[in-house]
Design an enzyme around this catalytic site. Sequence first.
Site, PDB file in Angstrom:
ATOM      1  CB  CYS A 117      -0.727  -0.056   1.219  1.00  0.00           C
ATOM      2  SG  CYS A 117      -2.371  -1.316   0.838  1.00  0.00           S
ATOM      3  CG  HIS A 257      -3.559   3.482   1.646  1.00  0.00           C
ATOM      4  ND1 HIS A 257      -3.345   3.364   0.563  1.00  0.00           N
ATOM      5  CD2 HIS A 257      -3.152   2.722   2.253  1.00  0.00           C
ATOM      6  CE1 HIS A 257      -3.616   1.922   0.593  1.00  0.00           C
ATOM      7  NE2 HIS A 257      -3.791   1.420   1.658  1.00  0.00           N
ATOM      8  CG  ASN A 287      -6.440  -0.854   0.900  1.00  0.00           C
ATOM      9  OD1 ASN A 287      -5.442  -0.561  -0.516  1.00  0.00           O
ATOM     10  ND2 ASN A 287      -6.149  -1.273   1.546  1.00  0.00           N
TER      11      ASN A 287
HETATM   12  O1  UT7 Z   1      -3.933  -0.998   2.994  1.00  0.00           O
HETATM   13  C1  UT7 Z   1      -2.913  -1.767   4.020  1.00  0.00           C
HETATM   14  C2  UT7 Z   1      -3.263  -1.773   5.327  1.00  0.00           C
HETATM   15  N1  UT7 Z   1      -4.285  -2.315   5.949  1.00  0.00           N
HETATM   16  C3  UT7 Z   1      -5.723  -1.910   6.257  1.00  0.00           C
HETATM   17  O2  UT7 Z   1      -4.496  -0.497   6.880  1.00  0.00           O
HETATM   18  C4  UT7 Z   1      -6.100  -2.416   7.505  1.00  0.00           C
HETATM   19  C5  UT7 Z   1      -6.347  -2.280   8.281  1.00  0.00           C
HETATM   20  N2  UT7 Z   1      -7.072  -2.908  10.138  1.00  0.00           N
HETATM   21  C6  UT7 Z   1      -9.127  -2.032   9.188  1.00  0.00           C
HETATM   22  O3  UT7 Z   1      -9.307  -1.340   8.805  1.00  0.00           O
HETATM   23  C7  UT7 Z   1      -9.730  -2.881  10.361  1.00  0.00           C
HETATM   24  O4  UT7 Z   1      -9.450  -3.085  11.642  1.00  0.00           O
HETATM   25  C8  UT7 Z   1     -10.828  -3.632   9.780  1.00  0.00           C
HETATM   26  C9  UT7 Z   1     -12.053  -3.200   8.568  1.00  0.00           C
HETATM   27  C10 UT7 Z   1      -9.981  -4.819   9.623  1.00  0.00           C
HETATM   28  C11 UT7 Z   1     -11.337  -5.080  10.657  1.00  0.00           C
HETATM   29  O5  UT7 Z   1     -12.541  -3.429  11.336  1.00  0.00           O
HETATM   30  P1  UT7 Z   1     -11.881  -4.436  13.200  1.00  0.00           P
HETATM   31  O6  UT7 Z   1     -13.172  -2.729  13.703  1.00  0.00           O
HETATM   32  O7  UT7 Z   1     -10.767  -3.578  13.650  1.00  0.00           O
HETATM   33  O8  UT7 Z   1     -12.743  -4.786  13.694  1.00  0.00           O
HETATM   34  P2  UT7 Z   1     -12.263  -6.337  14.714  1.00  0.00           P
HETATM   35  O9  UT7 Z   1     -11.263  -7.168  13.671  1.00  0.00           O
HETATM   36  O10 UT7 Z   1     -11.699  -5.282  16.285  1.00  0.00           O
HETATM   37  O11 UT7 Z   1     -13.565  -7.105  14.711  1.00  0.00           O
HETATM   38  C12 UT7 Z   1     -14.043  -6.241  15.858  1.00  0.00           C
HETATM   39  C13 UT7 Z   1     -15.621  -7.316  15.760  1.00  0.00           C
HETATM   40  C14 UT7 Z   1     -15.179  -8.984  15.801  1.00  0.00           C
HETATM   41  O12 UT7 Z   1     -16.205  -9.601  16.407  1.00  0.00           O
HETATM   42  P3  UT7 Z   1     -16.379  -9.877  18.192  1.00  0.00           P
HETATM   43  O13 UT7 Z   1     -14.537 -10.792  18.056  1.00  0.00           O
HETATM   44  O14 UT7 Z   1     -15.987  -8.080  18.517  1.00  0.00           O
HETATM   45  O15 UT7 Z   1     -17.529 -10.703  18.647  1.00  0.00           O
HETATM   46  C15 UT7 Z   1     -15.126  -9.289  14.628  1.00  0.00           C
HETATM   47  O16 UT7 Z   1     -15.725 -10.394  13.999  1.00  0.00           O
HETATM   48  O17 UT7 Z   1     -16.698  -8.083  14.316  1.00  0.00           O
HETATM   49  C16 UT7 Z   1     -16.615  -8.804  13.707  1.00  0.00           C
HETATM   50  N3  UT7 Z   1     -16.439  -8.838  12.526  1.00  0.00           N
HETATM   51  C17 UT7 Z   1     -17.015  -9.022  11.520  1.00  0.00           C
HETATM   52  N4  UT7 Z   1     -18.290  -8.610  11.466  1.00  0.00           N
HETATM   53  C18 UT7 Z   1     -19.083  -8.193  10.711  1.00  0.00           C
HETATM   54  C19 UT7 Z   1     -14.919  -9.024  11.643  1.00  0.00           C
HETATM   55  N5  UT7 Z   1     -14.971  -8.654  10.120  1.00  0.00           N
HETATM   56  C20 UT7 Z   1     -16.931  -8.539  10.163  1.00  0.00           C
HETATM   57  C21 UT7 Z   1     -16.946  -8.630   8.914  1.00  0.00           C
HETATM   58  N6  UT7 Z   1     -18.470  -8.424   8.839  1.00  0.00           N
HETATM   59  N7  UT7 Z   1     -17.195  -8.177   7.603  1.00  0.00           N
END
Ligand code: UT7
Length: 337
Positions: A117, A257, A287
């Site tokens: 990225c 980005h 992205n």
């Molecule tokens: O371009 C390169 C760099 N990449 C990035 O910068 C990406 C960086 N990371 C992110 O953008 C975020 O971490 C994500 C969008 C990938 C995830 O968001 P988050 O707020 O960090 O969510 P999380 O992984 O902490 O998950 C929160 C909850 C979890 O459930 P529990 O454990 O709280 O019950 C996940 O299982 O959301 C759940 N979850 C989803 N729910 C619905 C994870 N993915 C999904 C989904 N739909 N697609």
Amino acid sequence: MRIRKNAVITAVGGYVPDTVLSNHDLEKMVDTNNEWIVARTGIKERRIVNDPGVATSDLAVRALKRLMSDAGVTPHEIDCVIVSTSTPDYVMVSTGSIVCEKAGLTKAWGIDTNAACSGFLYALTLGASMIESGRCKKVVVIGADKNSSIVNYSDRNTCILFGDGAGAVMLEQTEEPVGLMDSFFRTDGSGKENLIVTAGGSRFPASQQTLDDQLHYVRQDGRVVFKAAIQGMTDTCNEVLQANDLLSSQINYLIPHQANLRIIQSVGDYLGLSGDQVKINIDRYGNTTSATIPLVMWDYKDDFKYGDKIILTAFGAGFSWGATYLKWGRLRKAAQE
Ligand code: UT7
């Protein structure tokens, strides 16, 4: 007095495929929902290639052809093409070589660079160095990725994030006080396990085992990347501002980005920028890895005025991250028929 010769952006092009993959489409593929995706990422839809015959070079060529036709530049005027991509057409044979051939650039040489990225930012500085040194007159830097080729559409952690696309800019020399002014980049290989496509390279060549283990897909620990991205982008933006005696209030625009709207807004807030200063198109494209920053330039080029002070910043796999300070110049315009 020695006149500094800067590399300035004189043309921009962009391309995204026609096929829209909406959050509602994803609801039918994995256990997710539109509200979660919009609230947690800011993404409403992304574009993906749906023709198996279309590869990253085809996206890059479309962006390059738009750049050339808008700017009135002919293929034989371009000296060099740098393609930043994590999804090259082939492991061996550079996408840059294929782009030059397909776009009819008979006098150019083409190469690839890969910093995920952050790749477009790094390639932009490499291209600028070739212009500043006088080695090349017109360098095209392209960020292009067909992320749909490495995304597992049964993994809700990643499939909601990525889209396909390409953006291109042309760099030329100028003695005017515009162009690329400075960059501040960092890498930290210890972050590699948090965002990676494990197989297909020399460490884990393709095998039945790598296929069975699904190691050819992108895998991410989102929370780790999220925190590191905000910290890394904010720190390097501050480094560039300080090194150039700039206050964030003097910046016209931040082009970050586009990985997550919450990351973008946090970086903007930490830098003390207003919402109007921060350019965003993640809602439409998701992205697109190397393509996000040039696609923002393509979308918003009519907003930028001569001399505008712009900070570009990115964070990605590697880890790799950084910030670039540029002053906008004038874009070439093709003569009207
Ligand atoms: O371009 C390169 C760099 N990449 C990035 O910068 C990406 C960086 N990371 C992110 O953008 C975020 O971490 C994500 C969008 C990938 C995830 O968001 P988050 O707020 O960090 O969510 P999380 O992984 O902490 O998950 C929160 C909850 C979890 O459930 P529990 O454990 O709280 O019950 C996940 O299982 O959301 C759940 N979850 C989803 N729910 C619905 C994870 N993915 C999904 C989904 N739909 N697609």
